[in-house]
Design an enzyme around this catalytic site. Structure first.
Site, mmCIF file in Angstrom:
data_model
loop_
_atom_site.group_PDB
_atom_site.id
_atom_site.type_symbol
_atom_site.label_atom_id
_atom_site.label_comp_id
_atom_site.label_asym_id
_atom_site.label_seq_id
_atom_site.Cartn_x
_atom_site.Cartn_y
_atom_site.Cartn_z
ATOM 1 N N CYS A 137 92.650 18.354 70.614
ATOM 2 C CA CYS A 137 91.262 18.661 70.332
ATOM 3 C C CYS A 137 90.768 19.611 71.406
ATOM 4 C CB CYS A 137 90.389 17.403 70.393
ATOM 5 S SG CYS A 137 90.664 16.243 69.044
ATOM 6 N N ASN A 143 88.804 14.783 74.217
ATOM 7 C CA ASN A 143 90.142 15.308 73.952
ATOM 8 C C ASN A 143 91.134 14.417 74.694
ATOM 9 O OD1 ASN A 143 92.042 18.161 75.219
ATOM 10 N ND2 ASN A 143 92.468 16.867 73.466
ATOM 11 N N GLY A 144 92.161 13.977 73.970
ATOM 12 C CA GLY A 144 93.163 13.107 74.571
ATOM 13 C C GLY A 144 93.404 11.919 73.680
ATOM 14 N N TYR A 170 103.063 25.414 74.441
ATOM 15 C CA TYR A 170 102.607 25.731 73.096
ATOM 16 C C TYR A 170 101.097 25.680 72.901
ATOM 17 C CZ TYR A 170 101.251 25.090 68.280
ATOM 18 O OH TYR A 170 100.601 25.214 67.086
HETATM 19 P P1 5GP Z 1 109.147 22.736 63.878
HETATM 20 O O1 5GP Z 1 109.054 23.726 62.794
HETATM 21 O O2 5GP Z 1 110.457 22.728 64.599
HETATM 22 O O3 5GP Z 1 108.730 21.374 63.450
HETATM 23 O O4 5GP Z 1 108.036 23.145 64.951
HETATM 24 C C1 5GP Z 1 108.245 24.183 65.852
HETATM 25 C C2 5GP Z 1 107.251 25.273 65.636
HETATM 26 O O5 5GP Z 1 105.946 24.717 65.520
HETATM 27 C C3 5GP Z 1 107.204 26.246 66.775
HETATM 28 O O6 5GP Z 1 107.120 27.549 66.218
HETATM 29 C C4 5GP Z 1 105.950 25.917 67.556
HETATM 30 O O7 5GP Z 1 105.277 27.107 67.939
HETATM 31 C C5 5GP Z 1 105.130 25.123 66.614
HETATM 32 N N1 5GP Z 1 104.623 23.881 67.215
HETATM 33 C C6 5GP Z 1 105.151 23.110 68.175
HETATM 34 N N2 5GP Z 1 104.383 22.032 68.409
HETATM 35 C C7 5GP Z 1 103.338 22.130 67.586
HETATM 36 C C8 5GP Z 1 102.184 21.341 67.365
HETATM 37 O O8 5GP Z 1 101.977 20.298 67.975
HETATM 38 N N3 5GP Z 1 101.303 21.820 66.437
HETATM 39 C C9 5GP Z 1 101.513 22.971 65.740
HETATM 40 N N4 5GP Z 1 100.599 23.388 64.883
HETATM 41 N N5 5GP Z 1 102.602 23.711 65.911
HETATM 42 C C10 5GP Z 1 103.495 23.305 66.817
HETATM 43 MG MG MG Z 2 105.232 28.787 66.620
#
Ligand code: 5GP
Ligand code: MG
Length: 450
Positions: free
Chosen positions: A2, A102-103, A242
């Site tokens: 969040c 947030n958390g 990320y």
């Molecule tokens: P995967 O497709 O392996 O499940 O997720 C990896 C991809 O999702 C990576 O491109 C990364 O940038 C993105 N990603 C990693 N963690 C998260 C997250 O918590 N939320 C979202 N929206 N994307 C994530």
């Molecule tokens: Mg990504």
């Protein structure tokens, strides 16, 4: 997952909160809300959807006030309801308490049960309401005391902004899991937010992190700071990997520099002969730049991103997740055809993104695809506010690197080492939570393990 913001000003804050929330939109796209104190009472406007869609001129008129807080919420499993959007507002002891968080608390279930046994009714199913209830329950004329008593009960991750009368209050858990920053403008306007972007965009100087364990109160006398107890730093390293914006500088680490250095380090740890380095945009881009520069392999754009898709990770079904990867990223045949490609992404969680992209890059003519990931394998769920799925859906919790390589169809696959990633922070001391990579949980999450 969040984003929060709070502003204390001498002039109207509704539009500033709106712009600030816009710059935190990446931290949550499910719901958004703003609450202001208009000098007499609280005004709250919130709902499902993006910040941009939720507010218009009519809402700014309603939301006129010089002190306010705002929130963007991330979709998490099971809890996607309007009643779970924030800020939360409560009436108790002839006072109004408004709060945004947030958390993730690790002991909210037992506290909720205890409060319910005392006769408390809850209006939401989120952990945040427990914080609000405790603050209201403990309030006996001194809001800081009430916050301290609340902090003695709640465990886990919390970066909180709160409105109480004409005061803006903020507090951060002793581990500092989730970020929180404060800045002040020359005119004495104070902004507190999850990242530095809104502080820079709205315009403050003297930006600093709210410290772990710190309680801040802003009123007409300025900023007052207090501490609950000693800190024990456990800043979430996944924020830099990320979650946070690339321009985020949180607790002394800049996310762009970190991602770029991770790419450089990975190119030394796992070199490969190839023609081009391409990124999975956007969070993979700095890592790919670093990999390209260090290896001498040219950087190229091989995936075209749909700018209007947002973050599309938490779709309920695998089919929808795959379709959203397709919609979001499309391989560029003219760049990829007959080339040996290094693809850099920030993380592999379920493996959906890599698998789908590699298949389509090969279809577009790529001769070899070497996957390089600028974070270690995600093997454990997060209990402190990042929505990593349960272990059964984490590909690295169930398969070896070689098995993952085979499943995603890459010609080679390498992840940065833990030491490599920590080295990229540039900090001498290890002050990071890495529980999603190593399963070491600084605050026992027993209640949440199913
Ligand atoms: P995967 O497709 O392996 O499940 O997720 C990896 C991809 O999702 C990576 O491109 C990364 O940038 C993105 N990603 C990693 N963690 C998260 C997250 O918590 N939320 C979202 N929206 N994307 C994530
Ligand atoms: Mg990504």
């Amino acid at each position: 997952m969040c984003g929060v913001i709070g502003i204390h000003s001498q002039s109207d804050v509704s539009k500033k909160l709106f712009y600030g929330l816009n710059s935190l939109q990446h931290r949550g796209q499910e719901a958004s809300g703003i609450c202001v104190y208009d000098g007499e009472s609280m005004v709250l406007e919130k709902g499902m959807g993006l910040v941009y869609d939720n507010f218009d001129d009519e809402s700014f008129l309603k939301l006129s006030g010089n002190i306010g807080i705002g929130h963007v919420r991330y979709a998490t499993a099971g809890g996607s309801h309007e009643y779970n959007s924030q800020p939360l507002l409560a009436f108790s002891k002839n006072k109004e308490f408004a709060l945004a968080h947030n958390g993730n608390l690790v002991n909210h279930k037992s506290i909720r049960k205890e409060l319910e046994e005392e006769g408390m009714l809850f209006q939401t199913s989120i952990d945040t309401e427990v914080i609000l209830s405790l603050v209201a329950k403990f309030y006996e004329g001194d809001i800081i005391e009430a916050v301290k008593k609340t902090m003695a009960r709640i465990k886990g991750a919390y970066s909180v902004v709160m409105l109480f009368e004409d005061k803006l209050v903020a507090f951060r858990d002793p581990n500092g899991f989730r970020p929180l920053l404060i800045g002040e403008s020359q005119k004495g306007e104070v902004i507190i937010a999850s990242e530095n972007a809104p502080l820079e965009i709205i315009g403050t100087d003297k930006i600093r992190d709210v410290k772990p364990s710190e309680i801040i109160l802003v009123d007409e006398n300025g900023i007052h700071s207090d501490f609950y107890e000693k800190d024990n730093r456990e800043h979430c390293i996944f924020e830099y990997v990320y979650f946070a914006r690339t321009d985020a500088t949180l607790d002394g680490v800049n996310s762009y520099n970190f991602r770029r250095r991770c790419g450089e380090i990975l190119s030394k740890e796992a070199p490969v002969e190839a023609d081009l380095v391409i990124a999975v945009p956007d969070s993979g881009t700095p890592g790919a730049m670093g990999y390209a520069q260090e290896s001498g392999i040219p950087f190229a754009e091989g995936l075209v991103k749909n700018r209007y898709m947002g973050r599309t990770f938490i779709k309920p079904t695998p089919e929808e997740r795959e379709l959203s990867v397709k919609l979001k990223l499309n391989p560029l045949e003219t760049v990829l055809k007959d080339k040996r490609i290094v693809v850099v992404d920030d993380s592999i969680v379920r493996g959906t993104t890599s698998k789908n992209l590699i298949m389509r890059m090969k279809k577009a003519g790529a001769k070899e695809v070497h996957m390089r990931i600028v974070s270690p394998p995600v093997k454990y769920p997060c209990f402190y506010g990042i929505d990593t799925p349960s272990r059964k859906n984490l590909i690295a919790a169930n398969y070896s690197v070689e098995e993952i390589r085979e499943k995603i169809g890459a010609d080679s696959l390498a992840f940065i080492s833990m030491d490599g990633m920590l080295g990229a922070t540039g900090l001498k001391e290890d002050v990071f939570c890495k529980s999603c990579f190593n399963g070491n949980y600084a605050v026992e999450p027993k209640e949440l393990i199913v």
